[in-house]
Design an enzyme around this catalytic site. Structure first.
Site, PDB file in Angstrom:
ATOM      1  N   GLN A  78       0.840  -1.194   0.000  1.00 56.91           N
ATOM      2  CA  GLN A  78       0.000   0.000   0.000  1.00 56.91           C
ATOM      3  C   GLN A  78       0.876   1.245   0.000  1.00 56.91           C
ATOM      4  OE1 GLN A  78      -3.164   0.065   2.867  1.00 56.91           O
ATOM      5  NE2 GLN A  78      -3.878   2.046   2.163  1.00 56.91           N
ATOM      6  N   PHE A  79       1.197   1.724  -1.202  1.00 57.34           N
ATOM      7  CA  PHE A  79       2.083   2.880  -1.322  1.00 57.34           C
ATOM      8  C   PHE A  79       1.476   4.139  -0.724  1.00 57.34           C
ATOM      9  CE2 PHE A  79      -0.504   3.652  -5.028  1.00 57.34           C
ATOM     10  CZ  PHE A  79      -0.484   5.032  -5.191  1.00 57.34           C
ATOM     11  N   THR A  80       0.158   4.184  -0.569  1.00 54.12           N
ATOM     12  CA  THR A  80      -0.471   5.392  -0.031  1.00 54.12           C
ATOM     13  C   THR A  80      -0.091   5.653   1.425  1.00 54.12           C
ATOM     14  OG1 THR A  80      -2.495   4.190   0.527  1.00 54.12           O
ATOM     15  CG2 THR A  80      -2.416   5.275  -1.637  1.00 54.12           C
TER      16      THR A  80
END
Length: 153
Positions: A78-80
């Site tokens: 989850q790069f966010t």
């Protein structure tokens, strides 16, 4: 590298309507890889997560770890988690690792977990995923591998 850890009674991840990973009781881990993260960051978080005492013992106290109880992990990229929201209203993701490097470190993280004898189900890196997480407690903890550079006294 950042991780949001949730103690779960069960969790699953779907890609395109198909379940690609699911676990029973254990931990769901949302993992974000930042620019500059290394193997040392992955090693730190793996050790911290699998040994974190956030499961109750017979007296109801947080004294047991995922590893103690042979529970499972669901690991989802989850790069966010690396979003910078300090300026304006639109998050910036410039501090997130490039996809190739993030994928490499995400897969290293999973291999390290499995190397410790932990059953680890996964999502699909870079895919749009639907998660179903049954948070147990709820217990949710946020970890940042850079904290190892500035330990609490």
């Amino acid at each position: 590298m950042k991780a949001v850890i949730q103690r779960v009674s069960r969790a699953s991840v779907m890609v395109g309507g198909d379940t690609v990973g699911e676990i029973g009781p254990g931990l769901a881990v949302l993992l974000g890889v930042a620019e500059g993260d290394t193997q040392a960051d992955a090693e730190y978080l793996v050790s911290k997560i699998i040994n974190l005492r956030i499961f109750a013992d017979g007296e109801g106290k947080f004294n047991l770890s995922l590893k103690d109880l042979c529970r499972e992990l669901l690991v989802v990229s989850q790069f966010t988690l690396i979003a910078d929201t300090r300026k304006g209203r639109r998050p910036s993701f410039v501090e997130a690792a490039q996809p190739e490097e993030a994928d490499r470190l995400y897969n290293l993280f999973i291999r390290l977990c499995r190397g410790e004898g932990v059953q680890a189900a996964t999502g699909k890196f870079g895919a749009m995923m639907m998660l179903e997480i049954h948070n147990d407690g709820p217990v949710t903890i946020i970890l940042d591998s850079r904290d190892r550079l500035n330990p609490r006294q």
